[in-house]
Write an enzyme that holds these catalytic residues in place. Structure first.
Site, PDB file in Angstrom:
ATOM      1  N   ARG A   1      -6.735   6.416  -5.119  1.00  0.00           N
ATOM      2  CA  ARG A   1      -5.907   7.482  -5.276  1.00  0.00           C
ATOM      3  C   ARG A   1      -7.089   9.191  -6.264  1.00  0.00           C
ATOM      4  NH1 ARG A   1      -0.501   9.001  -2.915  1.00  0.00           N
ATOM      5  NH2 ARG A   1       0.611   7.516  -2.812  1.00  0.00           N
TER       6      ARG A   1
ATOM      7  N   ASP B   1      -1.878  16.759   1.665  1.00  0.00           N
ATOM      8  CA  ASP B   1      -2.876  16.092   1.735  1.00  0.00           C
ATOM      9  C   ASP B   1      -3.802  15.891   2.580  1.00  0.00           C
ATOM     10  OD1 ASP B   1      -0.976  14.641   0.989  1.00  0.00           O
ATOM     11  OD2 ASP B   1      -2.354  12.960   0.882  1.00  0.00           O
TER      12      ASP B   1
ATOM     13  N   GLY C   1       0.752  12.557  -2.777  1.00  0.00           N
ATOM     14  CA  GLY C   1      -0.797  12.888  -2.202  1.00  0.00           C
ATOM     15  C   GLY C   1      -1.725  13.881  -2.059  1.00  0.00           C
TER      16      GLY C   1
ATOM     17  N   ASP D   1      -1.506  13.875   9.773  1.00  0.00           N
ATOM     18  CA  ASP D   1      -2.192  12.640  11.008  1.00  0.00           C
ATOM     19  C   ASP D   1      -1.206  12.979  12.052  1.00  0.00           C
ATOM     20  OD1 ASP D   1      -2.322   9.954  12.211  1.00  0.00           O
ATOM     21  OD2 ASP D   1      -2.926   9.291   9.731  1.00  0.00           O
TER      22      ASP D   1
HETATM   23  C1  PRP Z   1       1.124  10.531   3.948  1.00  0.00           C
HETATM   24  C2  PRP Z   1       0.237  11.718   3.796  1.00  0.00           C
HETATM   25  C3  PRP Z   1       1.245  12.738   4.192  1.00  0.00           C
HETATM   26  C4  PRP Z   1       1.329  11.790   5.163  1.00  0.00           C
HETATM   27  C5  PRP Z   1       1.269  12.810   7.121  1.00  0.00           C
HETATM   28  O1  PRP Z   1       1.822  10.497   3.064  1.00  0.00           O
HETATM   29  O2  PRP Z   1       0.330  12.017   1.618  1.00  0.00           O
HETATM   30  O3  PRP Z   1       2.533  13.475   3.899  1.00  0.00           O
HETATM   31  O4  PRP Z   1       0.871  10.632   5.084  1.00  0.00           O
HETATM   32  O5  PRP Z   1       1.201  11.634   7.626  1.00  0.00           O
HETATM   33  P1  PRP Z   1       1.793  12.012   9.178  1.00  0.00           P
HETATM   34  O6  PRP Z   1       1.435  13.074   9.082  1.00  0.00           O
HETATM   35  O7  PRP Z   1       1.532  10.560   9.978  1.00  0.00           O
HETATM   36  O8  PRP Z   1       3.265  11.969   8.503  1.00  0.00           O
HETATM   37  P2  PRP Z   1       2.387   9.240   2.544  1.00  0.00           P
HETATM   38  O9  PRP Z   1       3.656   8.317   3.103  1.00  0.00           O
HETATM   39  O10 PRP Z   1       1.886   7.716   2.446  1.00  0.00           O
HETATM   40  O11 PRP Z   1       3.083   9.118   0.482  1.00  0.00           O
HETATM   41  P3  PRP Z   1       1.780   9.504  -0.237  1.00  0.00           P
HETATM   42  O12 PRP Z   1       1.949  11.045  -0.053  1.00  0.00           O
HETATM   43  O13 PRP Z   1       2.658   9.127  -1.546  1.00  0.00           O
HETATM   44  O14 PRP Z   1       0.231   8.372  -0.087  1.00  0.00           O
END
Ligand code: PRP
Length: 177
Positions: free
Chosen positions: A165, A100, A44, A103
């Site tokens: 993306r 990025d 991300g 959450d």
């Molecule tokens: C997403 C984002 C963060 C994480 C946030 O990554 O990039 O790293 O989730 O979520 P959280 O605060 O609930 O843990 P993802 O695992 O979707 O992988 P990506 O970066 O490859 O999209």
């Protein structure tokens, strides 16, 4: 949600550019005279990282780490794994993590704990977006771009199920269960 779902713009590319510039100015000031190691969390962070480093007039270095938390869905599994780790030691380095979106906070909390054990000289977090309404673990964000509502955020590197993306704006999509 189906693949035809239309993304709605939350922050335009111009707003994103201005915010990344503002973050670069803050980081540049704070790390003056230092050689920070920026660690991006893949996938991300790659767009944000690419834009941010080109605005920083610092002798910085870049690393990436791949974590997995979501798998192929919209909800975090809660189980974080290091899929691809660091290639060099970070002991004694000024480390700035580039994320990025924060959450639930599970991913970044895991990573900060993981990195702290490796004894960096300093450890800070820069996040492009923050969704505080979903937080499960408190997280201190040292440099924050945007606070976002509890919607599914995509674009500027952020995906939904690996889609969107490439969008230059920060958008949201409506997710139907
Ligand atoms: C997403 C984002 C963060 C994480 C946030 O990554 O990039 O790293 O989730 O979520 P959280 O605060 O609930 O843990 P993802 O695992 O979707 O992988 P990506 O970066 O490859 O999209």
């Amino acid at each position: 949600m189906n693949s035809q779902s239309k993304p709605h713009i939350l922050f335009t590319r111009e707003e994103v550019e201005a915010t990344v510039k503002k973050l670069a100015a803050e980081i540049g000031k704070d790390y003056q005279g230092k050689c920070p190691l920026l660690i991006g969390i893949l996938k991300g962070s790659f767009v944000f990282m690419a834009d941010l480093i080109r605005l920083l007039d610092l002798p910085l270095e870049v690393e990436f780490i791949t974590l997995s938390s979501y798998g192929k869905g919209k909800e975090s599994s809660g189980k974080i794994r290091v899929v691809k780790g660091l290639r060099a030691p970070i002991k004694g380095r000024d480390v700035l993590v580039i994320e990025d979106i924060v959450d639930t906070g599970l991913t970044i909390s895991f990573l900060l704990d993981y990195l702290r054990k490796k004894k960096p000289a300093s450890l800070k977090l820069c996040a492009l977006t923050d969704k505080p309404s979903r937080r499960q673990i408190p997280v201190t964000i040292d440099y924050l771009g945007f606070t976002v509502p509890n919607k599914f955020i995509v674009g500027y590197g952020i995906d939904w199920d690996e889609k969107f993306r490439y969008l230059p704006d920060i958008c949201f999509v409506e997710v139907e269960d």
